[in-house]
Design an enzyme around this catalytic site. Sequence first.
Site, PDB file in Angstrom:
ATOM      1  N   LYS A 170       0.828  -1.215   0.000  1.00 25.72           N
ATOM      2  CA  LYS A 170       0.000   0.000   0.000  1.00 25.72           C
ATOM      3  C   LYS A 170       0.865   1.268   0.000  1.00 25.72           C
ATOM      4  O   LYS A 170       0.549   2.246  -0.677  1.00 25.72           O
ATOM      5  CB  LYS A 170      -0.926  -0.042   1.234  1.00 25.72           C
ATOM      6  CG  LYS A 170      -1.742   1.199   1.461  1.00 25.72           C
ATOM      7  CD  LYS A 170      -2.762   1.467   0.367  1.00 25.72           C
ATOM      8  CE  LYS A 170      -3.439   2.802   0.585  1.00 25.72           C
ATOM      9  NZ  LYS A 170      -4.359   3.179  -0.461  1.00 25.72           N
ATOM     10  N   LYS A 238       0.724  11.472   5.418  1.00 21.78           N
ATOM     11  CA  LYS A 238       1.061  10.398   6.365  1.00 21.78           C
ATOM     12  C   LYS A 238       1.621   9.192   5.604  1.00 21.78           C
ATOM     13  O   LYS A 238       2.652   8.621   5.980  1.00 21.78           O
ATOM     14  CB  LYS A 238      -0.217  10.022   7.140  1.00 21.78           C
ATOM     15  CG  LYS A 238      -0.073   8.871   8.069  1.00 21.78           C
ATOM     16  CD  LYS A 238      -1.078   7.749   7.990  1.00 21.78           C
ATOM     17  CE  LYS A 238      -2.189   7.655   7.073  1.00 21.78           C
ATOM     18  NZ  LYS A 238      -2.735   6.385   6.752  1.00 21.78           N
TER      19      LYS A 238
END
Length: 420
Positions: A170, A238
């Site tokens: 991811k 993030k």
Amino acid sequence: MRVGFIGLGTMGKPMVINLLNKGYSVKVYNRTADKTAEVVALGAVAVSSAVEVAQETDVIMTMLKDDAAVLEVILGTTGIIHGLSAGQTVIDCSTISPDTSRQIHEALLERAVDFLDAPVTGSKPAAENGTLAFMAGGRFAALDKQRSLFEAIGTKVIYMGPSGSGSSAKLAHNTIAAVNLLGFIEGLTIATKAGLDPERFIEAVLAGGASSKQAESKGSKIINRDFSSQFSLQLMLKDLLLAGELSNSYQLPLPLQKAATNLFQIGLSKGFGDQDMSAIVQCYEEWMQTLVVKQASGYERRKNTRLHIDIPLILSVHQWEQEGSFTGQTIEGKLYDLSESGMQIVSSFPLSMDMFVVIHFPKEADLPPITARVIRIDNDNGSFRYGCMLSGLAPYVRLKIEDYIAIYPYISGDYESTTQ
Ligand code: NAP
């Protein structure tokens, strides 16, 4: 199968709705309790702590903001670990670091509980229409056992390898997504600055080799200035920071990844963190001093976005004294509105009907003086609002005024107040 679900944010809520629609019984917990109301109305059962979700459920899914939230909810003092029993499975769909995924995997293994890191790709629309794709890490048998659950909320689940592999995949994936988005925005910036219609340029991009999912999903958001969050800028930052930690651990120089991280950091510092990640375009707009918007007339644009104008002006007022002679003086005013045929100016200085004023814009506007005739006077809280007719205004000067009005909030630092 009894499913527990923790985290009803942008992604979690539609995922739960899809589970309910597919007939699963779902127990939910969200830190901010009132966000459960919508799914409770659809049949979910809300509980008041994470640990309660672990009780009387077979599988618990989490969809939380970041590593800290996932650690707190799963391993924290009131975390689900204290209510789990052997044979249950925990599936974390949040985007977090592979190290954190492996840490949780180890801790749950001691209780004979399976843990899958299964972050998703596909943003809010994919969560809503059940077309998410999962990248899963952990025991293959554990994934295989939950296939029907994944298929209830997504169209694909790809096994990546042992624990942590889903999270690594991811982070690599989102590095590509961020670079794609920024590449698209940089092209859009050149096209806009070159005076092209951004909408038509996007049409060309989508038809050719530069097309991407980012261009597809963010193009219309950008030109319609719809920065409501599908995937927030701070969440993308993030992910880039996590991807940076991962690539640093391999001592990999990834120049595009680092440039993307810096850009999103700039976006965050400008206050765009809660907006959609496509809001990063506003940094480029500031640098080029032009907005990337659908080409509508500036008048419509302002009407639609309800921008107020508050540009300081210097006005030379000329008064007819007697045949062949004028007296003149200089007063201050503000541009209040620009319409198709005229301008409204606010000033505390009294003028009379039919007077001619010469309007001087601030120097940086690089506009010639503009002559206007006062055709309407309204009292506006102690000052006067003058409707002025502009005659003989060259079309290119009008466009330049429109452009200046559009970038003025950036120049004046008044951007926040004009985008409420
Ligand atoms: P979001 O709308 O910000 O929701 C975050 C959720 O985490 C909320 O339910 C929030 O609870 C909860 N939370 C945050 N800190 C917590 C804490 N300390 N303890 C307990 N709960 C906490 O985020 P999202 O867009 O749904 O994204 C969720 C995850 O999926 C993120 O890791 C994101 O990177 C990833 N992701 C998002 C997208 C997307 O397009 N949005 C796509 C793929 C992956 P409150 O309601 O109390 O704040």
